[in-house]
Write a protein that holds these residues in place. Sequence first.
Motif, PDB file in Angstrom:
ATOM      1  N   THR A   7       0.854  -1.186   0.000  1.00  0.00           N
ATOM      2  CA  THR A   7       0.000   0.000   0.000  1.00  0.00           C
ATOM      3  C   THR A   7       0.892   1.239   0.000  1.00  0.00           C
ATOM      4  O   THR A   7       2.092   1.151   0.240  1.00  0.00           O
ATOM      5  N   GLN A  13      -4.669   1.184   1.625  1.00  0.00           N
ATOM      6  CA  GLN A  13      -5.423  -0.016   1.948  1.00  0.00           C
ATOM      7  C   GLN A  13      -6.879   0.361   2.144  1.00  0.00           C
ATOM      8  O   GLN A  13      -7.195   1.421   2.694  1.00  0.00           O
ATOM      9  N   LYS A  14      -7.754  -0.505   1.673  1.00  0.00           N
ATOM     10  CA  LYS A  14      -9.199  -0.308   1.842  1.00  0.00           C
ATOM     11  C   LYS A  14      -9.719  -1.415   2.747  1.00  0.00           C
ATOM     12  O   LYS A  14      -9.017  -2.400   2.980  1.00  0.00           O
ATOM     13  N   HIS A  16     -11.686  -3.701   2.117  1.00  0.00           N
ATOM     14  CA  HIS A  16     -11.908  -4.959   1.400  1.00  0.00           C
ATOM     15  C   HIS A  16     -10.707  -5.442   0.591  1.00  0.00           C
ATOM     16  O   HIS A  16     -10.712  -6.563   0.085  1.00  0.00           O
ATOM     17  N   CYS A  18      -6.187  -4.472  -0.732  1.00  0.00           N
ATOM     18  CA  CYS A  18      -5.033  -3.584  -0.792  1.00  0.00           C
ATOM     19  C   CYS A  18      -4.543  -3.568  -2.239  1.00  0.00           C
ATOM     20  O   CYS A  18      -5.027  -4.335  -3.073  1.00  0.00           O
TER      21      CYS A  18
END
Length: 118
Positions: A7, A13-14, A16, A18
């Motif tokens: 990331t 990063q999310k 759900h 990366c």
Amino acid sequence: MSRQLITSEEFPQKPHNCAAVKVPGLIFCSGQVGKGEIKQATTTAITNLGKVLALAGSSLDNVVKFNIYLADMNDFAAMNEAFCAALPPNPPARTCIQAGRLPGGPTSVVEIECIAQV
């Protein structure tokens, strides 16, 4: 086996996913979406994959497989022109399909993901 999430500020990063996951010898990149005109959208997606691969210590030269998802298969020839222009010699394996719908809204025309060697 070690597993490193890739990331950055540009590719955060999310909840759900990366930008990529690096395991010994391989990098699995999440799809990068391109919006608008298909040639520019394809170039943008590949450029972003190159940036993610660089964060993981690799490059487009080391890609072994691309998966391409088009919003409209009628864009295949134009996408392919931009795709081929953006790649180094000796291209990797590739799959290209028309997806029912892409993330990012109605202006998203292509999503490209890849697997690369480190």
